[in-house]
Design a protein around this motif. Structure first.
Motif, mmCIF file in Angstrom:
data_model
loop_
_atom_site.group_PDB
_atom_site.id
_atom_site.type_symbol
_atom_site.label_atom_id
_atom_site.label_comp_id
_atom_site.label_asym_id
_atom_site.label_seq_id
_atom_site.Cartn_x
_atom_site.Cartn_y
_atom_site.Cartn_z
ATOM 1 N N ALA A 4 0.833 -1.209 0.000
ATOM 2 C CA ALA A 4 0.000 0.000 0.000
ATOM 3 C C ALA A 4 0.865 1.254 0.000
ATOM 4 O O ALA A 4 0.564 2.228 -0.710
ATOM 5 N N ALA A 5 1.950 1.246 0.788
ATOM 6 C CA ALA A 5 2.840 2.411 0.823
ATOM 7 C C ALA A 5 3.521 2.621 -0.513
ATOM 8 O O ALA A 5 3.664 3.755 -0.978
ATOM 9 N N LEU A 6 3.937 1.526 -1.161
ATOM 10 C CA LEU A 6 4.585 1.641 -2.467
ATOM 11 C C LEU A 6 3.627 2.201 -3.512
ATOM 12 O O LEU A 6 4.014 3.046 -4.327
ATOM 13 N N LEU A 7 2.381 1.739 -3.502
ATOM 14 C CA LEU A 7 1.387 2.256 -4.440
ATOM 15 C C LEU A 7 1.134 3.740 -4.196
ATOM 16 O O LEU A 7 1.046 4.534 -5.148
ATOM 17 N N ALA A 8 0.997 4.122 -2.927
ATOM 18 C CA ALA A 8 0.752 5.529 -2.601
ATOM 19 C C ALA A 8 1.923 6.394 -3.055
ATOM 20 O O ALA A 8 1.727 7.494 -3.590
ATOM 21 N N LEU A 9 3.152 5.908 -2.860
ATOM 22 C CA LEU A 9 4.316 6.692 -3.248
ATOM 23 C C LEU A 9 4.430 6.794 -4.769
ATOM 24 O O LEU A 9 4.781 7.845 -5.299
ATOM 25 N N ASP A 10 4.129 5.707 -5.485
ATOM 26 C CA ASP A 10 4.152 5.750 -6.950
ATOM 27 C C ASP A 10 3.199 6.832 -7.467
ATOM 28 O O ASP A 10 3.549 7.615 -8.354
ATOM 29 N N ALA A 11 1.996 6.867 -6.911
ATOM 30 C CA ALA A 11 1.006 7.853 -7.348
ATOM 31 C C ALA A 11 1.466 9.266 -7.007
ATOM 32 O O ALA A 11 1.325 10.195 -7.817
ATOM 33 N N ALA A 12 2.024 9.441 -5.816
ATOM 34 C CA ALA A 12 2.487 10.765 -5.399
ATOM 35 C C ALA A 12 3.649 11.238 -6.271
ATOM 36 O O ALA A 12 3.710 12.408 -6.669
ATOM 37 N N HIS A 13 4.581 10.333 -6.590
ATOM 38 C CA HIS A 13 5.692 10.699 -7.467
ATOM 39 C C HIS A 13 5.197 11.126 -8.845
ATOM 40 O O HIS A 13 5.684 12.105 -9.416
ATOM 41 N N GLY A 72 19.620 10.787 8.884
ATOM 42 C CA GLY A 72 19.291 11.123 10.259
ATOM 43 C C GLY A 72 17.969 10.553 10.711
ATOM 44 O O GLY A 72 17.686 10.538 11.904
ATOM 45 N N HIS A 73 17.133 10.076 9.763
ATOM 46 C CA HIS A 73 15.881 9.428 10.140
ATOM 47 C C HIS A 73 16.071 7.916 10.112
ATOM 48 O O HIS A 73 16.542 7.374 9.116
ATOM 49 N N PRO A 74 15.715 7.211 11.176
ATOM 50 C CA PRO A 74 15.862 5.753 11.170
ATOM 51 C C PRO A 74 14.995 5.127 10.084
ATOM 52 O O PRO A 74 13.964 5.700 9.698
ATOM 53 N N PRO A 75 15.396 3.970 9.558
ATOM 54 C CA PRO A 75 14.664 3.339 8.448
ATOM 55 C C PRO A 75 13.176 3.172 8.705
ATOM 56 O O PRO A 75 12.365 3.337 7.792
ATOM 57 N N GLU A 76 12.802 2.847 9.954
ATOM 58 C CA GLU A 76 11.389 2.597 10.239
ATOM 59 C C GLU A 76 10.535 3.859 10.145
ATOM 60 O O GLU A 76 9.300 3.778 10.060
ATOM 61 N N GLU A 77 11.152 5.041 10.154
ATOM 62 C CA GLU A 77 10.401 6.298 10.055
ATOM 63 C C GLU A 77 10.340 6.840 8.634
ATOM 64 O O GLU A 77 9.595 7.781 8.364
ATOM 65 N N ARG A 78 11.119 6.275 7.729
ATOM 66 C CA ARG A 78 11.300 6.909 6.431
ATOM 67 C C ARG A 78 10.056 6.876 5.551
ATOM 68 O O ARG A 78 9.819 7.805 4.783
ATOM 69 N N ALA A 79 9.260 5.809 5.644
ATOM 70 C CA ALA A 79 8.047 5.746 4.831
ATOM 71 C C ALA A 79 7.117 6.905 5.174
ATOM 72 O O ALA A 79 6.630 7.617 4.286
ATOM 73 N N ASP A 80 6.872 7.116 6.478
ATOM 74 C CA ASP A 80 5.992 8.214 6.900
ATOM 75 C C ASP A 80 6.598 9.567 6.551
ATOM 76 O O ASP A 80 5.890 10.481 6.096
ATOM 77 N N GLN A 81 7.911 9.724 6.765
ATOM 78 C CA GLN A 81 8.569 10.986 6.453
ATOM 79 C C GLN A 81 8.472 11.301 4.967
ATOM 80 O O GLN A 81 8.196 12.438 4.566
ATOM 81 N N LEU A 82 8.716 10.292 4.135
ATOM 82 C CA LEU A 82 8.718 10.500 2.694
ATOM 83 C C LEU A 82 7.331 10.818 2.170
ATOM 84 O O LEU A 82 7.135 11.798 1.422
ATOM 85 N N LEU A 83 6.349 10.023 2.542
ATOM 86 C CA LEU A 83 4.980 10.256 2.062
ATOM 87 C C LEU A 83 4.436 11.583 2.577
ATOM 88 O O LEU A 83 3.772 12.321 1.832
ATOM 89 N N GLY A 84 4.719 11.906 3.848
ATOM 90 C CA GLY A 84 4.248 13.174 4.388
ATOM 91 C C GLY A 84 4.876 14.355 3.693
ATOM 92 O O GLY A 84 4.197 15.349 3.377
#
Length: 210
Positions: free
Chosen positions: A118-127, A144-156
């Motif tokens: 779901a995150a990959l699909l959302a990011l593809d559409a946003a890109h 500086g952002h840990p890997p587990e936070e990067r999905a939320d940081q990137l999409l936001g």
């Protein structure tokens, strides 16, 4: 994902947002340099790279040929802080043409392996939406952002920045490129501290941009 025309993809060695093993907040000391003394040894090797190799390496830190030429010709750098300060100065001095060239060499930041479908699909559409509006890849430095936070940081971040006017977003992208160049330079000098420096395979990944 809609792909904006680019000169060459980034190698995995220096990705758009750095791999998971990139230094986090606890290992950074800002633009003044690195707290790891081994980076000084990596810098010695960086200073000694051939003009052809260092130009290719620098173009994978920032895709502006003028930026890379300036950084290469100002060697040798006496310490990591001087290298990063020079990178900052060169980044602030980019012309609009230089910035366009650097943005054209970027890939949109991606999620790490293991991200949800779901995150990959959302990011593809946003890109795709971002690249249609602004005409270049979405760039962001997540160092500086840990890997587990990067999905939320990137999409936001991409959703917030979609609301910007073109000139405002171009200015923000320029600052993200400046931060990326610094993070990639730190990554290069860290990798050059290994017994063999950059391996022949790794050097081969630095296909010149342009």
């Amino acid at each position: 994902m809609a792909v904006h025309p680019r000169r060459a993809p980034r190698s995995p060695l220096l990705s758009s947002h750095l791999p998971a093993q990139a230094p986090g907040r606890t290992s950074r000391t800002g633009s003044g340099g690195s707290s790891d003394p081994s980076h000084g040894f990596g810098l010695v090797r960086f200073n000694a790279l051939s003009p052809e190799i260092v130009q290719a390496v620098l173009l994978h830190c920032c895709g502006s040929r003028r930026w890379a030429h300036r950084m290469a010709t100002h060697r040798p750098y006496p310490d990591p802080g001087a290298l990063l300060a020079a990178a900052d100065e060169a980044s602030y001095d980019l012309s609009q043409g230089d910035l366009t060239e650097a943005l054209a060499a970027e890939r949109s930041a991606e999620l790490a392996h293991g991200a949800s479908y779901a995150a990959l699909l959302a990011l593809d559409a946003a890109h795709a939406e971002y690249e249609r509006k602004f005409g270049h890849a979405f760039v962001i430095c997540l160092d500086g952002h840990p890997p587990e936070e990067r999905a939320d940081q990137l999409l936001g971040a991409i959703r917030r920045r979609m609301g910007h006017e073109v000139d405002e977003e171009r200015s923000i992208s320029a600052d993200e490129l400046r931060r990326l160049a610094q993070a990639r330079l730190r990554d290069v000098t860290r990798r050059l501290t290994s017994p063999d420096g950059l391996t022949a395979t790794e050097i081969g990944l630095f296909a010149p941009v342009g």
